[in-house]
Design a protein around this motif. Structure first.
Motif: not given
Ligand SMILES: Nc1nc2c(c(=O)[nH]1)N[C@H]1C(S)=C(S)[C@@H](COP(=O)(O)O)O[C@H]1N2
Ligand SMILES: [Mo]
Length: 439
Positions: A423-428, A312-315, A303-308
């Motif tokens: 949404p895709k679980g990246y960069l932990n 759901k985030v739009m493309e 997400p370009c800006h942080p989300v909770e």
């Protein structure tokens, strides 16, 4: 589980038999991935494949039942050419990660590098017949090179380059994110030999409007349908033209394992490893952001800006991941180490920071209340991971956790908690930690 030398500390155990010591947790023996454990975790497909036959009455089989054919064996499940300690996360396509303690080598050996396949690797590979095409709207002409051409026409370079799957650490996100449940081991840092992508592209001619490259590989889509690419990603020209961006044919001075892209792959160190195309057959130079498989939709984007958490985030609100964030691992000792009170515990591992370098590594034994600086080596070359080591004193007997935290050259530190759900679980890139008992 067998009790094993519970009264001995890690030093004695490692002195007696380092390989055995590696397999102990709290001094007890644990089996790595056994056929049993594997079958319990995976589905019918795996069972049928392993049995070499369909199971006609599969519908009546109680779930979790181990086929009698395997019920009394504890043979490890092995991927050809890979260390038996790799953890198989998926069998189709093959995804396997390396436990932290098996990443202890300064340069990751070929048999310990993780595998992340999106499709089915090519079969019957003939390096003598392999070709790489250069195409796309932003090259001056199309070109085709055999492996021999590449080796003969361009200067060879060897760099140690870190590749890490953007989904490494995904298993810790909450709410959980589907797809590969990587823990910490979808990372490695072998030495790669090949030619610079820049030299090859410049020999063909790059147009002024070039903004991105994209790769294509010879693996096939998991569905078996032709015309579908499993994955075709790329990088902006600035990354493509870096000194260290290689078209590589060798890993650690030898042919690379088939599962890691033999006979030719792209290596873009420090970026999501999904940009390092395996079984490389074509590179396109694009006048727009490459739009191959897994460049579009939500793949490899944040997400370009942080989300909770759970949002759901739009493309249109998602941004492509570029350099990977700062991260570190404790590769010695393995979690579950025991030492005797009064003994010092030597620790070591690696740290890396995408396009940046690592400026400090600290460890804590009190859940982050206080930190102790480790000694840190310079990278072998830009984009290689860096080794750190330290020695810890513990105030007395009990259960401890050792946490490691790296800081990059821009001052950014690893968080102690799992950062930014996406949404895709990246960069932990949360701190790695191990358990230590002082007896
Ligand atoms: N052709 C091709 N290249 C690929 C992939 C793939 O499935 N097919 N997987 C990508 C992903 S998502 C990762 S993380 C890395 C993994 O590299 P490795 O399997 O050599 O560790 O390869 C990348 N390159
Ligand atoms: Mo990946």
């Amino acid at each position: 589980m067998k009790n094993h030398n519970v009264s001995k500390g890690i030093h004695e155990l490692y002195k007696e038999n380092p390989e055995k010591a590696d397999q102990l947790i709290w001094g007890r023996e644990v089996h790595p991935i056994t056929r049993r454990g594997f079958l319990k975790k995976s589905g019918l497909w795996a069972m049928s494949a392993a049995l070499g036959a369909n199971i006609p009455f599969a519908d009546y089989m109680p779930s979790g039942l181990i086929p009698a054919a395997f019920a009394d064996t504890d043979e490890p499940f092995r991927i050809a050419g890979k260390h038996p300690g790799l953890i198989v996360i998926n069998d189709r396509p093959v995804n396997a990660e390396t436990p932290a303690h098996l990443l202890d080598d300064l340069i990751t050996p070929a048999d310990k590098l993780f595998i992340r396949n999106n499709g089915i690797p090519p079969e019957n590979i003939d390096p003598a017949a392999w070709t790489l095409r250069i195409e796309g709207e932003s090259v001056k002409s199309h070109a085709r090179f055999s492996l021999e051409d590449l080796k003969r026409k361009f200067k060879h370079y060897t760099y140690q380059l870190t590749i890490e799957c953007a989904g490494n650490g995904r298993s810790e996100f909450n709410p959980p994110v589907p797809e590969g449940q990587w823990t910490v081991g979808a990372v490695g840092c072998p030495e790669w030999t090949g030619v610079r992508l820049r030299d090859v592209l410049e020999s063909v001619g790059i147009k002024d409007d070039a903004v991105y490259i994209g790769y294509y590989g010879r693996d096939t889509h998991i569905s078996g349908k032709s015309g579908l690419e499993p994955i075709s990603r790329g990088v902006p020209m600035s990354k493509a033209l870096e000194d260290e961006t290689l078209i590589a044919w060798a890993m650690n001075g030898a042919d690379m394992p088939v599962m890691n892209g033999h006979p030719l792959r792209l290596v873009c160190g420090g970026w999501p490893a999904s940009t390092s195309g395996k079984w490389l057959s074509k590179i396109v130079v694009r006048n727009k952001v490459h739009d191959g498989a897994k460049m579009t939709g939500l793949s490899y984007k944040l997400p370009c800006h942080p989300v909770e958490p759970g949002a759901k985030v739009m493309e249109k609100d998602m941004c492509i991941i570029e350099s990977m964030p700062v991260k570190s691992l404790i590769t010695y000792p393995k979690t579950g180490a025991m030492i005797k009170a009064g003994q010092k515990l030597p620790l070591r591992g690696h740290a890396w920071a995408g396009d940046l370098s690592v400026s400090a590594v600290d460890t804590s034994i009190d859940f982050g209340m206080t930190w102790q600086r480790s000694s840190l080596q310079a990278p072998k070359n830009r984009l290689a991971w860096q080794h750190w080591r330290t020695e810890l004193d513990f105030p007395g007997p009990g259960y401890y956790e050792v946490w490691v935290r790296a800081t990059d050259s821009a001052g950014q530190m690893q968080p102690m908690v799992v950062p930014g759900w996406n949404p895709k679980g990246y960069l932990n890139n949360a701190c790695h930690r191990i358990a230590v008992k002082v007896i």
